[in-house]
Design a protein around this motif. Structure first.
Motif, PDB file in Angstrom:
ATOM      1  N   HIS A 144       0.741  -1.245  -0.059  1.00 31.58           N
ATOM      2  CA  HIS A 144       0.062  -0.065   0.180  1.00 31.58           C
ATOM      3  C   HIS A 144       0.765   1.349   0.049  1.00 31.58           C
ATOM      4  CE1 HIS A 144       1.078  -0.215   4.234  1.00 31.58           C
ATOM      5  NE2 HIS A 144       0.417   1.231   4.449  1.00 31.58           N
ATOM      6  N   LEU A 145       2.212   1.152   0.267  1.00 35.41           N
ATOM      7  CA  LEU A 145       3.104   2.299   0.232  1.00 35.41           C
ATOM      8  C   LEU A 145       4.483   1.749  -0.178  1.00 35.41           C
ATOM      9  CD1 LEU A 145       3.960   3.739   3.807  1.00 35.41           C
ATOM     10  CD2 LEU A 145       3.619   1.351   3.157  1.00 35.41           C
ATOM     11  N   ASP A 146       5.389   2.750  -0.519  1.00 33.64           N
ATOM     12  CA  ASP A 146       6.740   2.484  -0.792  1.00 33.64           C
ATOM     13  C   ASP A 146       7.370   2.725   0.792  1.00 33.64           C
ATOM     14  OD1 ASP A 146       9.542   2.565  -1.168  1.00 33.64           O
ATOM     15  OD2 ASP A 146       9.426   3.706  -3.090  1.00 33.64           O
ATOM     16  N   ARG A 147       7.622   1.759   1.507  1.00 38.20           N
ATOM     17  CA  ARG A 147       8.062   1.667   2.906  1.00 38.20           C
ATOM     18  C   ARG A 147       9.593   2.340   2.860  1.00 38.20           C
ATOM     19  NH1 ARG A 147       5.854   2.555   7.338  1.00 38.20           N
ATOM     20  NH2 ARG A 147       4.203   0.998   6.944  1.00 38.20           N
ATOM     21  N   ALA A 148      10.196   2.027   1.882  1.00 42.16           N
ATOM     22  CA  ALA A 148      11.695   2.838   1.959  1.00 42.16           C
ATOM     23  C   ALA A 148      11.460   4.184   1.738  1.00 42.16           C
ATOM     24  CB  ALA A 148      12.642   1.953   0.944  1.00 42.16           C
ATOM     25  N   LEU A 149      10.602   4.587   1.134  1.00 51.06           N
ATOM     26  CA  LEU A 149      10.628   5.982   0.742  1.00 51.06           C
ATOM     27  C   LEU A 149      10.035   6.707   1.901  1.00 51.06           C
ATOM     28  CD1 LEU A 149      10.860   8.485  -0.980  1.00 51.06           C
ATOM     29  CD2 LEU A 149       8.785   8.047  -2.058  1.00 51.06           C
ATOM     30  N   ASP A 150       8.984   6.047   2.679  1.00 56.63           N
ATOM     31  CA  ASP A 150       8.489   6.471   3.814  1.00 56.63           C
ATOM     32  C   ASP A 150       9.239   6.555   4.964  1.00 56.63           C
ATOM     33  OD1 ASP A 150       6.086   7.168   5.422  1.00 56.63           O
ATOM     34  OD2 ASP A 150       6.625   4.995   6.407  1.00 56.63           O
ATOM     35  N   ILE A 151      10.322   5.649   5.046  1.00 57.26           N
ATOM     36  CA  ILE A 151      10.969   5.531   6.269  1.00 57.26           C
ATOM     37  C   ILE A 151      12.145   6.535   5.983  1.00 57.26           C
ATOM     38  CG2 ILE A 151      10.443   3.405   7.170  1.00 57.26           C
ATOM     39  CD1 ILE A 151      13.153   2.349   5.968  1.00 57.26           C
ATOM     40  N   ALA A 152      12.608   6.740   4.728  1.00 58.33           N
ATOM     41  CA  ALA A 152      13.616   7.817   4.351  1.00 58.33           C
ATOM     42  C   ALA A 152      13.113   9.322   4.833  1.00 58.33           C
ATOM     43  CB  ALA A 152      13.871   7.806   2.977  1.00 58.33           C
ATOM     44  N   PHE A 153      11.749   9.503   4.831  1.00 59.06           N
ATOM     45  CA  PHE A 153      11.200  10.622   4.855  1.00 59.06           C
ATOM     46  C   PHE A 153      11.158  10.947   6.407  1.00 59.06           C
ATOM     47  CE2 PHE A 153       7.305  12.809   6.315  1.00 59.06           C
ATOM     48  CZ  PHE A 153       7.277  14.252   5.888  1.00 59.06           C
ATOM     49  N   SER A 154      10.749   9.747   7.006  1.00 62.63           N
ATOM     50  CA  SER A 154      10.646   9.946   8.640  1.00 62.63           C
ATOM     51  C   SER A 154      12.250  10.249   9.151  1.00 62.63           C
ATOM     52  CB  SER A 154      10.177   8.587   9.082  1.00 62.63           C
ATOM     53  OG  SER A 154      10.202   8.693  10.743  1.00 62.63           O
ATOM     54  N   GLY A 155      13.114   9.443   8.622  1.00 63.65           N
ATOM     55  CA  GLY A 155      14.673  10.127   9.306  1.00 63.65           C
ATOM     56  C   GLY A 155      14.935  11.470   8.813  1.00 63.65           C
ATOM     57  N   LEU A 156      14.639  11.716   7.625  1.00 64.07           N
ATOM     58  CA  LEU A 156      14.839  13.492   7.330  1.00 64.07           C
ATOM     59  C   LEU A 156      13.874  14.308   8.167  1.00 64.07           C
ATOM     60  CD1 LEU A 156      14.958  13.008   3.228  1.00 64.07           C
ATOM     61  CD2 LEU A 156      16.708  13.809   4.820  1.00 64.07           C
ATOM     62  N   VAL A 157      12.819  14.090   8.464  1.00 62.41           N
ATOM     63  CA  VAL A 157      11.957  14.883   9.318  1.00 62.41           C
ATOM     64  C   VAL A 157      12.503  14.934  10.819  1.00 62.41           C
ATOM     65  CG1 VAL A 157       9.889  14.764  10.557  1.00 62.41           C
ATOM     66  CG2 VAL A 157       9.759  14.294   8.306  1.00 62.41           C
ATOM     67  N   PHE A 158      13.235  13.724  11.125  1.00 59.07           N
ATOM     68  CA  PHE A 158      13.951  13.641  12.595  1.00 59.07           C
ATOM     69  C   PHE A 158      15.190  14.521  12.520  1.00 59.07           C
ATOM     70  CE2 PHE A 158      16.870  12.164  15.629  1.00 59.07           C
ATOM     71  CZ  PHE A 158      16.296  12.057  16.665  1.00 59.07           C
ATOM     72  N   ARG A 159      15.894  14.280  11.490  1.00 52.09           N
ATOM     73  CA  ARG A 159      17.480  14.944  11.502  1.00 52.09           C
ATOM     74  C   ARG A 159      17.024  16.449  11.364  1.00 52.09           C
ATOM     75  NH1 ARG A 159      19.277  11.475   8.739  1.00 52.09           N
ATOM     76  NH2 ARG A 159      18.807  12.364   6.488  1.00 52.09           N
ATOM     77  N   ARG A 160      16.221  16.987  10.552  1.00 54.09           N
ATOM     78  CA  ARG A 160      15.906  18.369  10.238  1.00 54.09           C
ATOM     79  C   ARG A 160      15.087  19.162  11.362  1.00 54.09           C
ATOM     80  NH1 ARG A 160      15.270  18.512   3.771  1.00 54.09           N
ATOM     81  NH2 ARG A 160      17.561  17.412   3.087  1.00 54.09           N
ATOM     82  N   GLY A 161      14.210  18.423  11.919  1.00 51.24           N
ATOM     83  CA  GLY A 161      13.354  18.889  12.619  1.00 51.24           C
ATOM     84  C   GLY A 161      13.374  18.593  14.142  1.00 51.24           C
ATOM     85  N   CYS A 162      13.435  17.137  14.435  1.00 52.11           N
ATOM     86  CA  CYS A 162      13.425  16.883  15.731  1.00 52.11           C
ATOM     87  C   CYS A 162      14.511  16.727  16.626  1.00 52.11           C
ATOM     88  CB  CYS A 162      12.755  15.552  15.701  1.00 52.11           C
ATOM     89  SG  CYS A 162      11.104  15.558  14.914  1.00 52.11           S
ATOM     90  N   GLY A 163      15.672  16.487  15.579  1.00 52.68           N
ATOM     91  CA  GLY A 163      17.096  15.870  16.504  1.00 52.68           C
ATOM     92  C   GLY A 163      17.461  16.992  17.463  1.00 52.68           C
ATOM     93  N   THR A 164      17.591  18.349  17.149  1.00 56.98           N
ATOM     94  CA  THR A 164      18.123  19.043  18.228  1.00 56.98           C
ATOM     95  C   THR A 164      17.203  19.126  19.508  1.00 56.98           C
ATOM     96  OG1 THR A 164      19.200  20.482  16.658  1.00 56.98           O
ATOM     97  CG2 THR A 164      18.628  21.338  18.805  1.00 56.98           C
ATOM     98  N   PRO A 165      15.846  19.297  19.652  1.00 62.80           N
ATOM     99  CA  PRO A 165      15.174  19.333  20.858  1.00 62.80           C
ATOM    100  C   PRO A 165      15.112  17.871  21.454  1.00 62.80           C
ATOM    101  CG  PRO A 165      13.764  19.531  18.920  1.00 62.80           C
ATOM    102  CD  PRO A 165      14.904  19.619  18.337  1.00 62.80           C
ATOM    103  N   PHE A 166      15.237  16.914  20.549  1.00 62.27           N
ATOM    104  CA  PHE A 166      15.195  15.268  21.251  1.00 62.27           C
ATOM    105  C   PHE A 166      16.465  15.179  21.916  1.00 62.27           C
ATOM    106  CE2 PHE A 166      16.722  11.135  20.555  1.00 62.27           C
ATOM    107  CZ  PHE A 166      15.721  10.383  20.912  1.00 62.27           C
ATOM    108  N   LEU A 167      17.594  15.579  21.305  1.00 64.52           N
ATOM    109  CA  LEU A 167      18.775  15.186  21.985  1.00 64.52           C
ATOM    110  C   LEU A 167      19.033  16.169  23.242  1.00 64.52           C
ATOM    111  CD1 LEU A 167      21.385  14.966  19.139  1.00 64.52           C
ATOM    112  CD2 LEU A 167      20.372  13.331  20.512  1.00 64.52           C
ATOM    113  N   ARG A 168      18.649  17.510  23.291  1.00 68.23           N
ATOM    114  CA  ARG A 168      18.525  18.442  24.492  1.00 68.23           C
ATOM    115  C   ARG A 168      17.752  17.852  25.304  1.00 68.23           C
ATOM    116  NH1 ARG A 168      16.072  22.626  22.190  1.00 68.23           N
ATOM    117  NH2 ARG A 168      18.001  23.482  21.131  1.00 68.23           N
TER     118      ARG A 168
END
Length: 542
Positions: free
Chosen positions: A265-289
């Motif tokens: 029902h989806l391209d899981r590889a593309l979906d998890i690539a998006f999830s990783g980019l979202v984390f790295r670009r938006g969530c990573g800094t507050p998460f590590l803090r």
């Protein structure tokens, strides 16, 4: 702010305002085409007063849940108004902007072909089939200067532009999915699709062609660099192609897994690539803090268990953050848990290459006791560990909650929740099921707690006020069609509190889009007086 910075900010705003309607069209176009074909949109345009959505579903022969989803998405764009009748029925009526748009919806005829071309684009790039000489022309309804005509044009271009941007990024970053290729490298990587794709960019006003020379402008360059924004919606292309069949009931459910468990029902590889980019670009800094101070305590976490680990970006960034802070990574086991074999393989490979101590397990958010058993067998002391999850709690299969699950209190979500039969689920039952799942997790939460990164929706009134400048429509449509259950940030937090958790630290993200947070990070703990006894033995890490 310097003149250069001002120009960059203007170009960025123009790019975002161009990209969002394209993704809206990719998500909605096939269902709009199907509704137009049966005369539903003409009837909607001529409504003299708000009508119950369930009544419209019966008249048009649609499944109620999916029709509620489409109309809510149009409300997020300011094209419909939604209301609740005294008897609890949900009502819909077009706005003035919606009536202008509804006059033009015959332009969506043939939208399925645009989705098919988007699906074929990787084959063109790999030389398996030749690309068309040029993109399809726009119909006359999409060529006017009115805001309605421009919206239709953006919707019709959506599948092709999103597919081209995604193809360029994926091909240019094959050797290292974590890098950001330049716009020039991305166009070069398009290969046989380059001429076709450049015509798409010209149609968006993102560049121009003079003879044999194509030149990107500042907005076009930013659009190419923003290609990962397309990943999530495009990953659901197999479902979007068949969304008309879901809406009208020819398909019982989205495409199902193959015999070997591969998702279709989806391209899981593309979906998890998006999830990783979202984390790295938006969530990573507050998460590590939020997390790194836990590892400087007298008794730091001995394991971090990422439930729904995707491509392993969260664990990888945590390991790197620990090293940069001078902390001992050998003292902590990074555990990646995911039901998708592609995710487990990618996470294991990345953590191994980084030299981080790790363990990879099959499991999901719905079965904490089973996961706890596997971790205990591996010798991990759960009470000394930390659970983390990103955009996983909403991605759960709905099952009716147990009779003794507490009733949610407070103002319920206004979201649309769809069962696997296409029917509209009752909001209190969806909220009770979340409480039940949180209660199921509570015995396994140690003193370090659980960090939850969660995506959210927002009331259509907020979406309509920022129409064309947010990604709520593709977010809600892809999640709704695949039976996932997004909540507003404030409602999600209320239900977690009702399940007996307390937020020890929190961060709100992406609030600038609609004035409400569309992603949150919370470290939840369970007060010792409220925690449950754990019957499963949890031996210490050897």
């Amino acid at each position: 702010m310097t003149r250069q910075a001002q120009d960059q900010a203007v170009a960025s705003a123009r790019m975002w305002a161009s990209l969002c309607p394209l993704l809206d069209g990719l998500a909605l176009g096939r269902m709009i085409e199907a509704l137009e074909a049966v005369g539903a949109l003409a009837e909607l345009r001529d409504l003299a007063a708000p009508e119950p959505i369930d009544g419209l579903a019966r008249r048009w022969g649609t499944r109620p849940g999916y029709l509620h989803l489409v109309l809510r998405a149009l409300a997020q764009l300011g094209l419909m108004t939604l209301d609740i009748a005294p008897d609890g029925q949900r009502l819909v009526a077009p706005t003035p902007a919606g009536r202008d748009w509804l006059v033009l919806t015959s332009a969506y005829r043939g939208f399925g072909q645009r989705l098919s071309e988007a699906d074929d684009m990787p084959d063109w790039a790999e030389g398996r089939t030749p690309p068309p000489s040029a993109p399809p022309r726009l119909p006359p309804q999409a060529l006017g200067e009115s805001s309605a005509s421009r919206l239709v044009a953006s919707h019709l271009w959506g599948p092709l532009v999103a597919a081209f941007l995604t193809l360029c990024h994926r091909r240019a970053s094959r050797t290292d999915p974590g890098i950001q290729p330049s716009a020039a490298d991305m166009l070069e990587a398009a290969g046989a699709v380059r001429d076709y794709g450049e015509s798409l960019l010209v149609a968006q006003g993102w560049g121009e062609r003079r003879g044999e020379v194509f030149t990107l402008d500042a907005v076009g360059e930013l659009a190419l660099l923003a290609a990962p924004q397309c990943f999530h919606t495009l990953s659901y292309l197999p479902t979007l192609i068949r969304s008309d069949r879901l809406l009208f009931g020819q398909d019982a459910c989205p495409p199902q897994p193959t015999a070997d468990g591969r998702e279709t029902h989806l391209d899981r590889a593309l979906d998890i690539a998006f999830s990783g980019l979202v984390f790295r670009r938006g969530c990573g800094t507050p998460f590590l803090r939020m997390l790194l101070p836990l590892f400087t305590e007298t008794s730091p976490p001995t394991c971090v268990v990422d439930v729904g680990c995707g491509d392993g970006t969260l664990l990888l960034e945590l390991g790197r953050g620990l090293r940069q802070a001078g902390l001992d990574t050998d003292a902590v086991t990074l555990v990646g848990v995911d039901p998708a074999p592609e995710a487990r393989a990618e996470t294991g490979d990345r953590l191994a290459r980084e030299g981080l101590r790790h363990l990879i397990l099959d499991g999901d958010i719905a079965a904490p006791a089973a996961l706890a058993g596997r971790l205990a067998e591996a010798g991990l002391a759960l009470r000394e560990g930390l659970f983390v999850s990103k955009s996983v709690f909403h991605d759960r299969r709905f099952t009716p909650p147990a009779a003794n699950t507490p009733e949610p209190t407070g103002v319920p979500s206004c979201g649309v929740f769809i069962g696997e039969d296409g029917e509209l689920l009752q909001t209190p039952e969806v909220e009770r099921q979340l409480i039940e799942l949180l209660l199921r997790w509570r015995p396994w939460i140690g003193r370090h707690g659980m960090v939850v990164i969660e995506a959210h929706t927002a009331d259509p009134a907020h979406g309509a006020a920022h129409a064309g400048h947010h990604v709520l429509v593709p977010l809600e449509v892809t999640h709704g069609l695949s039976h996932q259950y997004l909540l507003e940030a404030e409602r999600f937090r209320e239900l977690v509190t009702q399940a007996g958790y307390r937020s020890a630290a929190s961060a709100d993200l992406n609030s600038w889009l609609v004035g409400r947070p569309l992603m949150t990070i919370d470290r939840y703990v369970v007060p010792s007086s409220r925690n449950d006894r754990i019957s499963t033995p949890t031996p210490s890490l050897s």
